[in-house]
Design a protein around this motif. Structure first.
Motif, mmCIF file in Angstrom:
data_model
loop_
_atom_site.group_PDB
_atom_site.id
_atom_site.type_symbol
_atom_site.label_atom_id
_atom_site.label_comp_id
_atom_site.label_asym_id
_atom_site.label_seq_id
_atom_site.Cartn_x
_atom_site.Cartn_y
_atom_site.Cartn_z
ATOM 1 N N HIS A 1 52.320 52.660 83.921
ATOM 2 C CA HIS A 1 52.762 54.031 84.177
ATOM 3 C C HIS A 1 52.734 54.872 82.904
ATOM 4 O O HIS A 1 52.668 56.102 82.976
ATOM 5 C CB HIS A 1 54.144 54.031 84.830
ATOM 6 N N GLY A 2 52.775 54.216 81.752
ATOM 7 C CA GLY A 2 52.556 54.943 80.502
ATOM 8 C C GLY A 2 51.158 55.533 80.481
ATOM 9 O O GLY A 2 50.947 56.666 80.011
ATOM 10 N N TRP A 3 50.179 54.766 80.989
ATOM 11 C CA TRP A 3 48.808 55.281 81.094
ATOM 12 C C TRP A 3 48.772 56.479 82.037
ATOM 13 O O TRP A 3 48.141 57.507 81.736
ATOM 14 C CB TRP A 3 47.871 54.182 81.603
ATOM 15 N N ASP A 4 49.452 56.359 83.187
ATOM 16 C CA ASP A 4 49.484 57.472 84.148
ATOM 17 C C ASP A 4 50.013 58.740 83.485
ATOM 18 O O ASP A 4 49.438 59.822 83.637
ATOM 19 C CB ASP A 4 50.412 57.131 85.333
ATOM 20 N N LEU A 5 51.135 58.595 82.774
ATOM 21 C CA LEU A 5 51.768 59.759 82.152
ATOM 22 C C LEU A 5 50.892 60.332 81.043
ATOM 23 O O LEU A 5 50.738 61.559 80.927
ATOM 24 C CB LEU A 5 53.143 59.373 81.610
ATOM 25 N N ALA A 6 50.313 59.444 80.239
ATOM 26 C CA ALA A 6 49.441 59.903 79.151
ATOM 27 C C ALA A 6 48.221 60.628 79.710
ATOM 28 O O ALA A 6 47.829 61.693 79.212
ATOM 29 C CB ALA A 6 49.014 58.727 78.284
ATOM 30 N N SER B 1 38.310 45.953 79.304
ATOM 31 C CA SER B 1 39.375 45.200 79.985
ATOM 32 C C SER B 1 40.425 46.147 80.548
ATOM 33 O O SER B 1 40.937 45.931 81.651
ATOM 34 C CB SER B 1 40.037 44.216 79.018
ATOM 35 N N GLN B 2 40.743 47.199 79.796
ATOM 36 C CA GLN B 2 41.741 48.164 80.289
ATOM 37 C C GLN B 2 41.249 48.831 81.565
ATOM 38 O O GLN B 2 42.003 48.941 82.543
ATOM 39 C CB GLN B 2 42.038 49.216 79.217
ATOM 40 N N ASP B 3 39.993 49.260 81.572
ATOM 41 C CA ASP B 3 39.449 49.923 82.767
ATOM 42 C C ASP B 3 39.392 48.966 83.953
ATOM 43 O O ASP B 3 39.676 49.358 85.095
ATOM 44 C CB ASP B 3 38.057 50.486 82.487
ATOM 45 N N LYS B 4 39.064 47.706 83.710
ATOM 46 C CA LYS B 4 39.022 46.723 84.806
ATOM 47 C C LYS B 4 40.413 46.496 85.383
ATOM 48 O O LYS B 4 40.585 46.385 86.600
ATOM 49 C CB LYS B 4 38.436 45.398 84.299
ATOM 50 N N LEU B 5 41.410 46.420 84.502
ATOM 51 C CA LEU B 5 42.788 46.242 84.971
ATOM 52 C C LEU B 5 43.222 47.440 85.809
ATOM 53 O O LEU B 5 43.768 47.277 86.919
ATOM 54 C CB LEU B 5 43.729 46.070 83.772
ATOM 55 N N LEU B 6 42.992 48.641 85.302
ATOM 56 C CA LEU B 6 43.389 49.847 86.022
ATOM 57 C C LEU B 6 42.689 49.922 87.375
ATOM 58 O O LEU B 6 43.314 50.246 88.389
ATOM 59 C CB LEU B 6 43.065 51.086 85.180
ATOM 60 N N ALA B 7 41.399 49.610 87.401
ATOM 61 C CA ALA B 7 40.647 49.645 88.653
ATOM 62 C C ALA B 7 41.176 48.624 89.648
ATOM 63 O O ALA B 7 41.257 48.889 90.849
ATOM 64 C CB ALA B 7 39.165 49.393 88.370
ATOM 65 N N PHE B 8 41.575 47.460 89.133
ATOM 66 C CA PHE B 8 42.073 46.390 90.002
ATOM 67 C C PHE B 8 43.346 46.818 90.730
ATOM 68 O O PHE B 8 43.563 46.458 91.880
ATOM 69 C CB PHE B 8 42.331 45.136 89.162
ATOM 70 N N ILE B 9 44.202 47.597 90.045
ATOM 71 C CA ILE B 9 45.453 48.008 90.682
ATOM 72 C C ILE B 9 45.311 49.327 91.441
ATOM 73 O O ILE B 9 46.297 49.867 91.952
ATOM 74 C CB ILE B 9 46.610 48.103 89.666
ATOM 75 N N ARG C 1 43.675 52.285 90.260
ATOM 76 C CA ARG C 1 43.537 53.511 89.485
ATOM 77 C C ARG C 1 42.065 53.764 89.177
ATOM 78 O O ARG C 1 41.325 52.820 88.910
ATOM 79 C CB ARG C 1 44.263 53.415 88.139
ATOM 80 N N ASP C 2 41.672 55.021 89.180
ATOM 81 C CA ASP C 2 40.347 55.394 88.719
ATOM 82 C C ASP C 2 40.450 55.608 87.205
ATOM 83 O O ASP C 2 41.080 56.559 86.758
ATOM 84 C CB ASP C 2 39.890 56.688 89.399
ATOM 85 N N PRO C 3 39.848 54.707 86.400
ATOM 86 C CA PRO C 3 39.969 54.835 84.950
ATOM 87 C C PRO C 3 39.413 56.137 84.392
ATOM 88 O O PRO C 3 39.728 56.525 83.276
ATOM 89 C CB PRO C 3 39.172 53.645 84.411
ATOM 90 N N HIS C 4 38.580 56.825 85.189
ATOM 91 C CA HIS C 4 37.967 58.070 84.724
ATOM 92 C C HIS C 4 38.695 59.314 85.267
ATOM 93 O O HIS C 4 38.230 60.429 85.078
ATOM 94 C CB HIS C 4 36.493 58.107 85.123
ATOM 95 N N TRP C 5 39.844 59.080 85.914
ATOM 96 C CA TRP C 5 40.595 60.197 86.495
ATOM 97 C C TRP C 5 41.025 61.187 85.420
ATOM 98 O O TRP C 5 41.442 60.802 84.333
ATOM 99 C CB TRP C 5 41.838 59.666 87.210
ATOM 100 N N ARG C 6 40.895 62.465 85.748
ATOM 101 C CA ARG C 6 41.406 63.539 84.863
ATOM 102 C C ARG C 6 42.154 64.545 85.735
ATOM 103 O O ARG C 6 41.812 64.722 86.902
ATOM 104 C CB ARG C 6 40.245 64.278 84.168
#
Length: 197
Positions: free
Chosen positions: A119-124, A181-189, A191-196
């Motif tokens: 969720h830190g990623w979401d907020l950032a 690895s971060q993008d793969k983790l986010l995608a697995f749960i 999240r779109d790692p490229h979301w803006r």
């Protein structure tokens, strides 16, 4: 201090830095969590702190509301959880949880502490801050996710499985094989790692 308490504090520090970095005009920004604003992301984290206290018969102490002061609300909530982690009798007390009986310390580590980097990623991402997740947290979470039994993973992806309006993970998002690895983790749960915003 236990390894679990150390890990929680390190992650809470990182999350708090991101909360502090939100400008007043950014709290209503959309986030990668559908239907949630930046403020809602922090509200969820504060509510998860409260959820860790409930099995112990405790609740969050007095604090400014999320609408008044999100930074103070988060700081107060983390202080309540740190008080549990710093008290061996409370930290080692076993309670029933949706995934079975665990100690308070284990519950905090497996649920709340794991939630903070994600969720830190979401907020950032919602507020244009550095969204890099600590590589150690990425690897730990990624290993944990891959070890989950298929039926539990399916439950995590089923809206409402853990209570009304509770959605743990979304559907997996496709990413390139050579994604980080971060993008793969986010995608697995989910999240779109490229979301803006």
């Amino acid at each position: 201090m236990s390894e679990t308490a150390d890990r929680y504090r390190r992650r809470a520090d990182a999350f708090e830095r991101t909360v502090v970095g939100v400008r007043p005009d950014q709290w209503a920004n959309p986030s990668p969590c559908e239907k949630w604003t930046a403020r809602d992301v922090v509200r969820h984290i504060v509510e998860m702190h409260a959820a860790m206290l409930h099995p112990l018969g405790r609740s969050l102490g007095p604090a400014p509301s999320m609408d008044e002061d999100p930074v103070a609300a988060f700081r107060a909530a983390r202080a309540d959880v740190e008080a549990i982690l710093d008290d061996p009798a409370l930290a080692n007390r076993t309670s029933d949880t949706p995934t079975g009986p665990v100690t308070a310390e284990q519950h905090i580590d497996q649920v709340l502490s794991e939630d903070l980097p994600l969720h830190g990623w979401d907020l950032a991402r919602a507020t244009g801050q550095d969204d890099t997740i600590d590589p150690e947290d990425v690897e730990r979470a990624w290993a944990g996710m891959r070890a989950l039994p298929a039926e539990l993973m399916e439950k995590f992806r089923t809206p409402g499985a853990f209570g009304p309006d509770v959605e743990v993970f979304g559907s997996e998002v496709k990413v390139a094989q050579d994604a980080s690895s971060q993008d793969k983790l986010l995608a697995f749960i989910g999240r779109d790692p490229h979301w803006r915003p």
